[in-house]
Design a protein around this motif. Structure first.
Motif, short mmCIF file in Angstrom:
data_model
loop_
_atom_site.label_atom_id
_atom_site.label_comp_id
_atom_site.label_asym_id
_atom_site.label_seq_id
_atom_site.Cartn_x
_atom_site.Cartn_y
_atom_site.Cartn_z
N LYS B 156 57.95 43.48 35.12
CA LYS B 156 57.22 41.61 34.39
C LYS B 156 57.27 40.88 35.32
O LYS B 156 56.28 39.93 35.93
N THR B 157 57.59 41.15 36.68
CA THR B 157 57.09 40.46 38.00
C THR B 157 56.66 41.92 38.91
O THR B 157 56.08 40.04 39.92
N ALA B 158 55.46 42.24 38.45
CA ALA B 158 55.20 42.79 39.58
C ALA B 158 53.36 43.38 39.52
O ALA B 158 53.13 43.14 38.31
N PHE B 159 52.18 42.44 40.01
CA PHE B 159 50.92 42.64 40.17
C PHE B 159 50.77 42.99 41.20
O PHE B 159 51.07 43.12 42.67
N ARG B 160 49.62 43.23 41.23
CA ARG B 160 48.09 43.74 42.46
C ARG B 160 47.01 43.12 41.98
O ARG B 160 46.57 43.10 41.64
N VAL B 161 46.54 42.79 43.17
CA VAL B 161 45.80 42.49 43.15
C VAL B 161 44.02 43.39 43.88
O VAL B 161 43.06 43.27 44.58
N VAL B 162 45.07 44.85 44.30
CA VAL B 162 43.47 45.37 44.05
C VAL B 162 43.30 46.93 42.85
O VAL B 162 44.70 47.14 42.26
N ALA B 163 42.85 47.89 43.60
CA ALA B 163 42.68 48.81 42.37
C ALA B 163 43.59 49.76 42.21
O ALA B 163 43.73 50.25 43.85
N ASN B 164 44.25 50.53 41.68
CA ASN B 164 45.26 51.50 41.70
C ASN B 164 44.61 52.67 42.71
O ASN B 164 43.59 52.86 42.15
N ASP B 165 45.65 53.72 42.29
CA ASP B 165 45.47 55.16 42.51
C ASP B 165 44.64 55.66 41.99
O ASP B 165 43.93 56.99 42.19
#
Lengths: 309, 421
Positions: B156-165
């Motif tokens: 629940k803590t993991a976020f990202r601000v780029v598109a994934n692979d």
């Protein structure tokens, strides 16, 4: 077929660099029986010094021809490496001259780490690219690409090796070196200053390492503080493969190792049906080493004379 | 117990900060109105982890710079949350791009009780570290880790601000097969979580779009000699070579390709789409294509002014992921404002509902923590600079079966508008 020729060309170029570095290992080993693990770092220092000088000269805007800039870079690196080898021998190895063989060996590893860290402090941890100074011309050989840089590397390496052979076999210094390598004490009794001979072996090896460093960084287009470690290990492997302590063996070993690596990386995937990929390139060389040592423990050209105990 | 300890720490810190403030005030009378001494402040620690040394240090430093810039801006803005002024402190840690080192520095940040973490840079380091942040309940936004596994773990803590692979690799694979009309493709990867991950998706997508993979070769993220594998690839005569890896390998690889006389189109992903590639690869870089999971900086609404601000402070252009790093920091700030608290747990509650307009564009998260509608841009190296040639955006974030070949024809032809968005 053209792929095979290309791998051969790659292998010979790489092999001649290995051979140059391997000579440094083998010369020192032949005389005092020390495996100087810090020798790889001399290659690294050579590469970084020549690179810095080249960048400086390019930035100075003197309009010097590129070839001259590279020559000056190498010319600056050689004395630096020689001095470093001199200091290294004087400070780290000479005090241990009568000590058990393990002590200088461990010292050599220590010197290697120290040099790496000093280089890291001076040049930082970034990778440096070798400036695209030399306008590389590519020739077509049976479908394979051969660059003038590769030809130059192989020729220069050959020339340096021939020069070294000349020194060892045709000069008084060489005679003294050979005598010292046969028996340090007896050579001393004959009036040979063995300390001077040992320093000479270190310093000549360092000069070759400086040239090899510039070669390898211009060939791959990159230099960094850590490059000496793997290169040194490979060259050591080459020296052992050919029979450590034997000059001809170092050259043969270097060439063989270069070829084995290039062909290994090129064909390992096909040979193992894709189980091992080309990222196992480095492992391949060491496999061959183990194989050779099982059959011929003294190396390909080594014999019981050069195998000191 | 825990909260009591925290409150008392805060109290001490607040007192210290106040002392500091009043101390300053005596020496140099502030131009600001007299309100300054009254506001109580609270220290918010933000961790930033990236490779700050080693071959990838230039990229890591870029992210660290961006986060420090964001913190300076936020401090200057005197943000008030819950009646207290936020005083941001950045703790930068170096994971050396090493998956073994990542959990070590992550633990360090957990022990330092940071409120939130921006990082890490590499997928290979982000994934093992995310477990520690998840266990400690510290929110994490990676500005750059693109491997799908990062958010697939269900933290629940993991976020990202780029598109994934899954998104990026699919776009690149289809671009190679359809736009470049490449029939024979060779693929090299560096055997890291990032390189291998993106290369696998590219392979799948290119195959699905009709290309043949004539060679799949491998190197490592420390290699400098690619002649042998390139020679092998040359023998298979591909029209294009895709490399899944970082610019440190990509640069020399391009030089060695040139020396070997390989004319194939070189394509990479975000790992090589940096300004550093031109330094490492020289003029051999010309014509290289690379994707980036975001808009080009000159297409970002505030991109130009961000680059100017960045350059004014650090005396260099943005290398790669600075805008994403800056945004990641501000997404945290936004969540703190909405939560009315700087507490990690409160930030976490508000992060999923983020609707923030950052430098890189609008930022919203899907249920896994991936950015919604992350655009992907294809760049071409022209004259020592990256030029955007196509932005392929708006594709819905990949759900679980995203890489399935069936989904392939949907995105590419529809959404290629010459970087107008």
């Amino acid at each position: 077929m053209d792929t095979f020729i290309q791998q051969l060309i790659n292998g010979i170029t790489l092999g001649s660099v290995y051979a140059l570095v391997a000579l440094g290992y083998t010369m020192v080993y032949g005389i005092i029986g020390l495996i100087n693990f810090a020798h790889g770092e001399l290659v690294m220092v050579g590469a970084l010094v020549s690179l810095s000088v080249i960048k400086l000269l390019m930035g100075a805007g003197l309009g010097l021809p590129p070839v001259l800039i590279v020559v000056l870079g190498v010319a600056a690196a050689i004395p630096v490496c020689m001095l470093l080898a001199f200091v290294m021998e004087r400070v780290a190895y000479r005090p241990l001259r009568g000590a058990p063989r393990l002590a200088p060996l461990i010292t050599a590893i220590g010197v290697s780490i120290v040099l790496q860290n000093i280089a890291m402090m001076i040049w930082g941890r970034s990778y440096f690219s070798f400036p695209p100074l030399l306008n590389v011309t590519t020739y077509d050989v049976g479908g394979a690409a051969l660059t003038d840089l590769q030809v130059f590397i192989v020729l220069l390496a050959g020339l340096l090796m021939a020069g070294l052979m000349w020194i060892v076999h045709r000069t008084r210094l060489g005679l003294a070196m050979r005598a010292t390598s046969q028996n340090l004490q007896v050579a001393g009794l004959m009036g040979i200053d063995s300390n001077r001979i040992i320093v000479a072996a270190f310093v000549i090896g360092a000069a070759l390492a400086a040239v090899a460093g510039t070669m390898v960084s211009s060939y791959y287009g990159i230099a960094h503080y850590y490059m000496g470690f793997m290169l040194g290990l490979k060259a050591f492997t080459a020296a052992v493969l050919g029979g450590i302590g034997n000059l001809g063996g170092a050259m043969l070993g270097g060439m063989l190792l270069g070829l084995i690596e290039a062909l290994g990386a090129g064909y390992i995937g096909d040979l193992t049906g894709g189980i091992l990929g080309s990222n196992y390139q480095d492992v391949f060389a060491f496999f061959v080493l183990i194989g050779v040592l099982i059959v011929r423990p003294a190396g390909l050209l080594g014999n019981s004379n050069t195998e000191r105990s | 117990m825990h909260s009591i300890a925290r409150i008392s720490t805060l109290a001490v810190l607040t007192a210290a900060a106040l002392l500091g403030l009043s101390g300053c005030g005596k020496e140099t009378p502030p131009p600001a109105p007299a309100a300054a001494p009254a506001a109580p402040s609270v220290t918010v620690k933000i961790g930033i982890v990236a490779p700050l040394t080693g071959p990838q240090a230039h990229i890591g430093k870029d992210m660290e710079n961006a986060v420090k810039l964001a913190a300076a801006d936020a401090n200057a803005a005197k943000i008030m949350v819950d009646g207290k002024q936020l005083n941001f402190e950045v703790q930068a840690e170096d994971d050396q791009a090493d998956p073994k080192q990542a959990p070590v520095v992550a633990q360090k940040l957990v022990d330092a009780k940071v409120n939130a973490v921006v990082g890490h840079f590499n997928s290979g380091t982000t994934i093992p570290a995310s477990k520690l942040y998840s266990d400690a309940g510290i929110p994490q936004i990676s500005p750059s880790a693109t491997n799908p596994k990062y958010t697939d773990q269900g933290f629940k803590t993991a976020f990202r601000v780029v598109a994934n692979d899954n998104q990026q690799g699919k776009v690149v694979g289809e671009y190679i097969a359809k736009e470049l009309k490449v029939k024979n493709l060779a693929i090299i990867d560096d055997r890291t979580a990032y390189g291998q991950g993106v290369a696998d998706v590219v392979e799948k997508a290119a195959k699905a779009a009709g290309a043949t993979i004539v060679a799949r070769e491998f190197t490592t993220d420390k290699s400098t000699d690619f002649k042998a594998i390139l020679t092998k690839i040359k023998g298979k005569k591909p029209e294009a070579i895709f490399f899944g890896g970082i610019d440190t390998q990509g640069g020399p690889m391009l030089q060695q390709m040139k020396a070997l006389g390989i004319k194939a189109q070189f394509v990479g992903a975000d790992g090589i789409q940096s300004s550093e590639l031109f330094k490492l690869g020289g003029d051999a870089v010309e014509g290289t294509l690379a994707s980036f999971p975001g808009l080009p900086i000159d297409k970002m609404e505030a991109g130009k002014s961000f680059n100017d601000k960045y350059k004014a402070k650090y005396n260099q252009d943005v290398v790669l992921y600075a805008p994403q790093g800056y945004d990641a920091f501000n997404v945290f700030v936004d969540a703190m404002k909405r939560a009315g608290s700087t507490d990690a747990a409160k930030i976490l509650e508000k992060l999923p509902s983020t609707d923030y307009k950052g430098i890189t564009g609008p930022i919203k998260f899907d249920e896994k923590g991936d950015i919604k509608d992350g655009p992907i841009t294809m760049f071409k190296a022209v004259g020592g600079k990256w030029e955007a040639v196509a932005t392929i955006g708006g594709a819905a974030p990949a759900a679980a079966p995203a890489a399935a070949p069936a989904a392939a024809p949907a995105a590419a032809p529809a959404a290629k508008d010459a970087a107008k968005k």
